[in-house]
Design a protein around this motif. Sequence first.
Motif, PDB file in Angstrom:
ATOM      1  N   LEU A 208      -7.497   0.716   4.245  1.00  0.00           N
ATOM      2  CA  LEU A 208      -7.566   1.930   3.238  1.00  0.00           C
ATOM      3  C   LEU A 208      -8.361   2.889   4.034  1.00  0.00           C
TER       4      LEU A 208
ATOM      5  N   TYR B  10      -2.951  12.275  -6.768  1.00  0.00           N
ATOM      6  CA  TYR B  10      -3.009  10.919  -7.195  1.00  0.00           C
ATOM      7  C   TYR B  10      -3.314  10.629  -8.688  1.00  0.00           C
TER       8      TYR B  10
ATOM      9  N   ARG C  67      -5.024   6.201  -1.818  1.00  0.00           N
ATOM     10  CA  ARG C  67      -3.870   5.133  -1.697  1.00  0.00           C
ATOM     11  C   ARG C  67      -3.822   4.370  -3.239  1.00  0.00           C
TER      12      ARG C  67
ATOM     13  N   ILE D 237       0.983  -1.187   0.079  1.00  0.00           N
ATOM     14  CA  ILE D 237       0.067  -0.122   0.095  1.00  0.00           C
ATOM     15  C   ILE D 237       0.740   1.397   0.001  1.00  0.00           C
ATOM     16  N   TYR D 238       0.505   2.118  -1.146  1.00  0.00           N
ATOM     17  CA  TYR D 238       1.380   3.337  -1.118  1.00  0.00           C
ATOM     18  C   TYR D 238       0.591   4.462  -0.747  1.00  0.00           C
ATOM     19  N   ASN D 239       1.256   5.641  -0.396  1.00  0.00           N
ATOM     20  CA  ASN D 239       0.739   6.920  -0.426  1.00  0.00           C
ATOM     21  C   ASN D 239       1.309   7.907  -0.990  1.00  0.00           C
TER      22      ASN D 239
ATOM     23  N   GLU E 184      -8.810   9.198   2.486  1.00  0.00           N
ATOM     24  CA  GLU E 184      -7.522   9.560   2.016  1.00  0.00           C
ATOM     25  C   GLU E 184      -7.147   8.433   0.683  1.00  0.00           C
TER      26      GLU E 184
ATOM     27  N   VAL F 175       3.303   2.490   2.724  1.00  0.00           N
ATOM     28  CA  VAL F 175       2.561   2.737   4.036  1.00  0.00           C
ATOM     29  C   VAL F 175       2.747   1.519   4.705  1.00  0.00           C
TER      30      VAL F 175
END
Length: 120
Positions: free
Chosen positions: A37, A80, A43, A9-11, A41, A21
């Motif tokens: 999640l 994003y 992701r 999982i990336y932010n 926000e 993350v």
Amino acid sequence: MQHAHGAIIYNITPSEIISIVQTLPHDSTYQDILPLLPPDEPRFIAYDAHFKNDEGHDRNKLVFIHWSPETCPVPRKMIYATCKENFKRKLSGININLQAVDMGDLDYDDLLNTLKRSTS
């Protein structure tokens, strides 16, 4: 192909750097990702999906998920959306792309049907 993790999982940080993350081990399920999640926000998620095709053979596909909940502020969504394609190109082997704005978009049965169709 065996990947290093079951899911990542990336932010995107306030300074617009994509960072990890959380990583999940290979024995994690799709359902293990969903509670991680945030409701407000975005992701990016890379998920190594393991499944059986209609003939009963084991398969795996790398799924890219862009989580962008409706409750997220528009400026965050735009960051994003702007970064998504370039980031996906840096990940090798993406087979399936999902865009999700609510948990209903992340239904496992829908994903499984998409995965099976991609192997035929």
